[in-house]
Scaffold this motif. Sequence first.
Motif: not given
Length: 374
Positions: A61-66, A178-186, A272-279, A316-318
């Motif tokens: 949730g950091c606009p600069v970061c993504v 985030i919820m669709q990610s296989p590694s999601c723990r949220v 939209r592509s997100w830095r460290g995450i992807g499209m 990206g992992e952060v």
Amino acid sequence: MKYIDEFQNPDLARRLLDEIHATVTRPWALMEVCGGQTHSIIRHGIDQLLPDQVELIHGPGCPVCVTPLEVIDKALEIASRPEVIFCSFGDMLRVPGTGRDLFRVRGEGGDVRVVYSPLDALTIARQNPDRQVVFFGIGFETTAPPNAMTVYQARRLGVRNFSLLVSHVRVPPAIEAIMQSPSCRVQAFLAAGHVCSVMGVDEYPELAERHRVPIVVTGFEPLDILEGVRRTVAQLERGEHTVDNAYPRAVRPEGNQAAKAMLEDVFEVTDRSWRGIGMIPGSGWRLSPKYREYDAEHRFSVEDIRTSEPAECRSGEVLQGLLKPHECEAFGTLCTPRTPLGATMVSSEGACAAYYLYRRLDISPAPREATSVV
């Protein structure tokens, strides 16, 4: 001070903490979506005061970061041109692109200016009709309306030498990704109150139901966050998954209708592509065809940009909540606020910057005996 002092009351904080401790019976992982909430959590030690069973995961949730690296490189290319006055908020100047940042461009002679509002950039354009003025428009739903209004005003006033480099992103598609990610723990979300003050909560019930996760709209002061955690944990313990507005002093269910109408007029939804995450599909905005002539990316033909992320940076992992900042090998050594490898160490809302600023420099858990969050 109204809405500051009374939302940092240590006695009320202790009562909320006691209730959370009394309610929780098993481990739960909650993600705070907003970087502003992350900084408040780390600054006040809220994560260290919560029960061991409650883990707060820092979200993207950091606009600069993504803001994706290719957009940063496009900004650097445009800002380097002699006919351009490039305007930005100050927190973008240190964000590293491929090999340099906007500070470096300014040091090399580029006309890069810090402004405090997109309307400041429009004023500069009217004062310099022989120059091209570009404003770097980034952020979530919170900053998109004033940028949309500025483009609307530029068109209404006939200011043709103004354009917007757009990198706006939307929160609900990010939650979906985030919820669709296989590694999601949220298992639940603390939703960003300022985003919901603009957009309302209409997009969240479907997400909560589909993924069976509570979503609690939360503010930014210590008591706001603790109340958000309390409501979230209560839902999780009861097996519920609804949308709950814990920030009613700022958020109405329908949001800000005038701001939403402006967004609908000036922007259109895009991938939209997100830095460290992807499209992420449907997660951003771009200027609609009606305002396309004010799109700096098209005006300056910078679509073909090749980028390269530093191999040592694990931001990206952060951003995905997979790694705490101090678990990155480069944190505090190769990567510091003076020598950042990624945007999460630069931004005033970045998780890495929060951990560095508030001295969370090692992996050892801090003691939980503290009794005050102020």
